[in-house]
Design an enzyme around this catalytic site. Structure first.
Site, PDB file in Angstrom:
ATOM      1  N   HIS A 306       0.852  -1.187   0.000  1.00  0.00           N
ATOM      2  CA  HIS A 306       0.000   0.000   0.000  1.00  0.00           C
ATOM      3  C   HIS A 306       0.884   1.231   0.000  1.00  0.00           C
ATOM      4  O   HIS A 306       1.935   1.235   0.630  1.00  0.00           O
ATOM      5  CB  HIS A 306      -0.911   0.014   1.238  1.00  0.00           C
ATOM      6  CG  HIS A 306      -2.062   0.938   1.080  1.00  0.00           C
ATOM      7  ND1 HIS A 306      -1.966   2.273   1.359  1.00  0.00           N
ATOM      8  CD2 HIS A 306      -3.320   0.724   0.633  1.00  0.00           C
ATOM      9  CE1 HIS A 306      -3.128   2.839   1.098  1.00  0.00           C
ATOM     10  NE2 HIS A 306      -3.966   1.928   0.653  1.00  0.00           N
ATOM     11  N   ASP A 363      -7.965  -5.267  -0.252  1.00  0.00           N
ATOM     12  CA  ASP A 363      -8.445  -6.096  -1.357  1.00  0.00           C
ATOM     13  C   ASP A 363      -8.062  -7.565  -1.231  1.00  0.00           C
ATOM     14  O   ASP A 363      -8.522  -8.386  -2.021  1.00  0.00           O
ATOM     15  CB  ASP A 363      -7.882  -5.560  -2.690  1.00  0.00           C
ATOM     16  CG  ASP A 363      -8.480  -4.210  -3.042  1.00  0.00           C
ATOM     17  OD1 ASP A 363      -9.678  -4.023  -2.806  1.00  0.00           O
ATOM     18  OD2 ASP A 363      -7.744  -3.349  -3.546  1.00  0.00           O
TER      19      ASP A 363
HETATM   20  N1  CMC Z   1       4.218  -7.491  -4.897  1.00  0.00           N
HETATM   21  C1  CMC Z   1       5.556  -7.468  -5.036  1.00  0.00           C
HETATM   22  N2  CMC Z   1       6.325  -6.390  -4.817  1.00  0.00           N
HETATM   23  C2  CMC Z   1       5.706  -5.260  -4.459  1.00  0.00           C
HETATM   24  C3  CMC Z   1       4.316  -5.190  -4.281  1.00  0.00           C
HETATM   25  C4  CMC Z   1       3.558  -6.364  -4.528  1.00  0.00           C
HETATM   26  N3  CMC Z   1       2.254  -6.345  -4.381  1.00  0.00           N
HETATM   27  N4  CMC Z   1       3.972  -3.930  -3.926  1.00  0.00           N
HETATM   28  C5  CMC Z   1       5.103  -3.232  -3.851  1.00  0.00           C
HETATM   29  N5  CMC Z   1       6.166  -4.038  -4.182  1.00  0.00           N
HETATM   30  C6  CMC Z   1       7.586  -3.654  -4.183  1.00  0.00           C
HETATM   31  C7  CMC Z   1       7.951  -2.832  -5.393  1.00  0.00           C
HETATM   32  O1  CMC Z   1       8.390  -3.671  -6.461  1.00  0.00           O
HETATM   33  C8  CMC Z   1       9.046  -1.963  -4.858  1.00  0.00           C
HETATM   34  O2  CMC Z   1      10.216  -2.739  -4.750  1.00  0.00           O
HETATM   35  P1  CMC Z   1      11.677  -2.045  -4.977  1.00  0.00           P
HETATM   36  O3  CMC Z   1      11.807  -1.031  -3.863  1.00  0.00           O
HETATM   37  O4  CMC Z   1      12.636  -3.168  -4.888  1.00  0.00           O
HETATM   38  O5  CMC Z   1      11.623  -1.419  -6.327  1.00  0.00           O
HETATM   39  C9  CMC Z   1       8.590  -1.650  -3.430  1.00  0.00           C
HETATM   40  O6  CMC Z   1       7.780  -2.782  -3.059  1.00  0.00           O
HETATM   41  C10 CMC Z   1       7.765  -0.368  -3.289  1.00  0.00           C
HETATM   42  O7  CMC Z   1       6.693  -0.449  -4.217  1.00  0.00           O
HETATM   43  P2  CMC Z   1       6.103   0.780  -5.008  1.00  0.00           P
HETATM   44  O8  CMC Z   1       5.436   0.278  -6.250  1.00  0.00           O
HETATM   45  O9  CMC Z   1       7.158   1.833  -5.164  1.00  0.00           O
HETATM   46  O10 CMC Z   1       5.037   1.304  -3.968  1.00  0.00           O
HETATM   47  P3  CMC Z   1       3.828   2.260  -4.289  1.00  0.00           P
HETATM   48  O11 CMC Z   1       3.511   2.946  -3.032  1.00  0.00           O
HETATM   49  O12 CMC Z   1       4.110   3.088  -5.482  1.00  0.00           O
HETATM   50  O13 CMC Z   1       2.654   1.245  -4.718  1.00  0.00           O
HETATM   51  C11 CMC Z   1       0.823  -0.239  -4.614  1.00  0.00           C
HETATM   52  C12 CMC Z   1       1.646   0.829  -3.873  1.00  0.00           C
HETATM   53  C13 CMC Z   1      -0.444  -0.521  -3.843  1.00  0.00           C
HETATM   54  C14 CMC Z   1       0.441   0.294  -5.996  1.00  0.00           C
HETATM   55  C15 CMC Z   1       1.674  -1.518  -4.735  1.00  0.00           C
HETATM   56  O14 CMC Z   1       2.010  -2.017  -3.456  1.00  0.00           O
HETATM   57  C16 CMC Z   1       0.984  -2.604  -5.569  1.00  0.00           C
HETATM   58  O15 CMC Z   1       1.085  -2.593  -6.802  1.00  0.00           O
HETATM   59  N6  CMC Z   1       0.262  -3.563  -4.905  1.00  0.00           N
HETATM   60  C17 CMC Z   1      -0.499  -4.575  -5.607  1.00  0.00           C
HETATM   61  C18 CMC Z   1      -1.829  -3.987  -6.095  1.00  0.00           C
HETATM   62  C19 CMC Z   1      -2.805  -3.797  -4.955  1.00  0.00           C
HETATM   63  O16 CMC Z   1      -3.022  -4.689  -4.152  1.00  0.00           O
HETATM   64  N7  CMC Z   1      -3.452  -2.618  -4.963  1.00  0.00           N
HETATM   65  C20 CMC Z   1      -4.509  -2.304  -3.981  1.00  0.00           C
HETATM   66  C21 CMC Z   1      -4.116  -1.199  -3.064  1.00  0.00           C
HETATM   67  S1  CMC Z   1      -5.187  -1.075  -1.624  1.00  0.00           S
HETATM   68  C22 CMC Z   1      -6.758  -0.682  -2.265  1.00  0.00           C
HETATM   69  C23 CMC Z   1      -6.836   0.713  -2.731  1.00  0.00           C
HETATM   70  O17 CMC Z   1      -7.077   1.597  -1.930  1.00  0.00           O
HETATM   71  O18 CMC Z   1      -6.692   0.928  -3.938  1.00  0.00           O
END
Ligand code: CMC
Length: 427
Positions: A306, A363
């Site tokens: 998240h 989710d």
């Molecule tokens: N699986 C594997 N690796 C992950 C995941 C995941 N679900 N989420 C984050 N990471 C890794 C990412 O690859 C990165 O690694 P590194 O630092 O080595 O590059 C690190 O964790 C930070 O991730 P980020 O993408 O920079 O974080 P963000 O804050 O931009 O993204 C997120 C947040 C929710 C988009 C992401 O965690 C994600 O894609 N999760 C899966 C989709 C999901 O479940 N979304 C629902 C969110 S909650 C409901 C809502 O309110 O929408």
């Protein structure tokens, strides 16, 4: 004494006031930055940027706290109804019984959708994703309700709010019924808000409508848990679209489109599809954990991580418990619940997920409950939208009443500098 932040650029110092929220969140107010220094900030994804001051929802991602208007999500999910939460988010206080009764009556009075909307729905193929259909129908409401809201009139504002709270569930139900080849229907004003939504979605044309109390309670709880989440992608979309003085319905339609993506609300559908894929593959969770960790693989563990929570998402904790309860009460055994729990256990012990503070989010378990309630997988994100509706309305209202300026970020241009045009023969 008020605090000041000092910024030094090329030896010149600039001072900016520090703003502090009621929960001691601290921000540097850079409103005067560009005018005084000709410099802007760069923050892709707005990871460090506060877009507004808001009194609606408080979220502490480090401690895993979520509160609507000061009330904890745990208490609201346990003690309030979704309709009370709608009122709380939109008007700021929990309603008295009298206020709640009036609110519900006014919503019911607005729950007829123009019959011509059915012809728009007719035009969509059955294969259309329900989120696309819902966004289109919500936008089409503008055409059928053209009078613009005078935001300075409390009465006008109230009318627009009860109108959308009345009509949106009908659109949700019609979106699903079209997909399932069921006749389109209207609600039953003798029922509670959520029970009526359930009836509109599920009533069969040849049967009396009956529902287990546990189903309505579970649905109510899920809607409460999704009702607001401060400045997330779809809410920011609603606020920014509304900031150009587009109307409420058009802003909501844009919010639905933003919610659809798998990184946001679309994750609930993606989670079930992922769990099904793991099941079909023999149930080996560690294989999928390895894929999620592999930087050369685009696979992500859906329902994990998240932007703001760097600790357990409090909603996920409540939903996990509710999933166990609902499936138990309805006597349903869903093998993907065990796969989900197994996946969570492995991930929470894995260095990759621990070091990045990746925990299950709202989710991760919600789809398992939706499925137990008989909701088709591609309707999951529509259910999220239904829950988020009061939050979007509250945020839009706060933005308009706060007379916020039009949302318009700047950029750092990195393209060509000036070039002389070449005629076609010169290229
Ligand atoms: N699986 C594997 N690796 C992950 C995941 C995941 N679900 N989420 C984050 N990471 C890794 C990412 O690859 C990165 O690694 P590194 O630092 O080595 O590059 C690190 O964790 C930070 O991730 P980020 O993408 O920079 O974080 P963000 O804050 O931009 O993204 C997120 C947040 C929710 C988009 C992401 O965690 C994600 O894609 N999760 C899966 C989709 C999901 O479940 N979304 C629902 C969110 S909650 C409901 C809502 O309110 O929408």
């Amino acid at each position: 004494m008020s605090k000041i932040a000092t910024l030094e650029i090329d030896g010149k110092k600039y001072e900016f006031p520090i703003v502090e929220g009621t929960e001691n969140e601290v921000a540097i107010d850079i409103k005067s930055l560009r005018a005084s220094s000709n410099v802007i900030t760069l923050d892709p994804g707005y990871k460090n940027t506060g877009s507004c001051e808001s009194a609606i929802t408080f979220l502490d991602g480090e401690k895993g706290i979520l509160r609507y208007r000061g009330y904890s999500i745990e208490e609201l999910a346990d003690k309030a109804s979704f309709l009370e939460v709608c009122f709380l988010l939109i008007f700021g206080e929990l309603p008295t019984q009298e206020e709640l009764t009036k609110f519900h009556k006014d919503i019911k009075g607005q729950s007829i959708v123009d019959e011509d909307m059915k012809r728009i729905l007719d035009g969509f193929p059955k294969s259309a994703h329900p989120m696309g259909v819902l966004a289109s129908l919500t936008n089409a409401l503008v055409a059928f309700n053209p009078s613009s809201v005078n935001v300075d009139s409390e009465e006008d504002m109230y009318k627009a709010i009860v109108k959308i709270l009345g009509k949106f569930p009908v659109l949700v139900a019609w979106t699903m019924r079209k997909k399932m080849s069921l006749p389109l229907n209207y609600g039953d004003t003798s029922l509670g808000y959520v029970e009526n939504i359930h009836k509109m979605m599920f009533q069969q044309p040849n049967e009396d409508y009956k529902v287990d109390r546990a189903v309505i309670e579970a649905l109510d709880k899920l809607l409460i848990l999704h009702a607001d989440h401060e400045q997330n992608c779809s809410t920011s979309t609603v606020r920014i679209v509304g900031s150009s003085h587009s109307g409420l319905f058009a802003s909501l339609s844009a919010g639905i489109a933003a919610l659809w993506g798998p990184l946001h609300g679309g994750a609930n559908q993606a989670v079930i599809e992922m769990l099904e894929a793991i099941k079909a593959d023999g149930g080996d969770t560690s294989k999928f954990i390895l894929k999620a960790k592999d930087k050369n693989d685009s696979f992500r563990l859906m329902g994990f991580g998240h932007r703001v929570y760097k600790n357990f998402d409090p909603r996920a904790k409540i939903i996990k418990k509710a999933a166990d309860e609902v499936l138990g009460e309805l006597g349903i055994e869903d093998p993907v619940l065990d796969i989900a729990k197994g996946l969570e256990k492995v991930a929470l012990e894995d260095e990759y997920f621990i070091s990045r503070n990746l925990y299950p989010n709202v989710d991760f378990y919600s789809g398992i409950i939706y499925r137990a309630l008989g909701i088709p997988t591609d309707m999951f994100t529509v259910m999220f939208a239904l829950g988020r509706l009061p939050g979007w309305i509250a945020q839009w209202k706060e933005m308009r009443l706060g007379k916020e300026p039009i949302g318009r970020p700047r950029q750092v241009y990195i393209g060509h500098t000036h070039r002389t045009f070449k005629t076609r023969s010169e290229r």
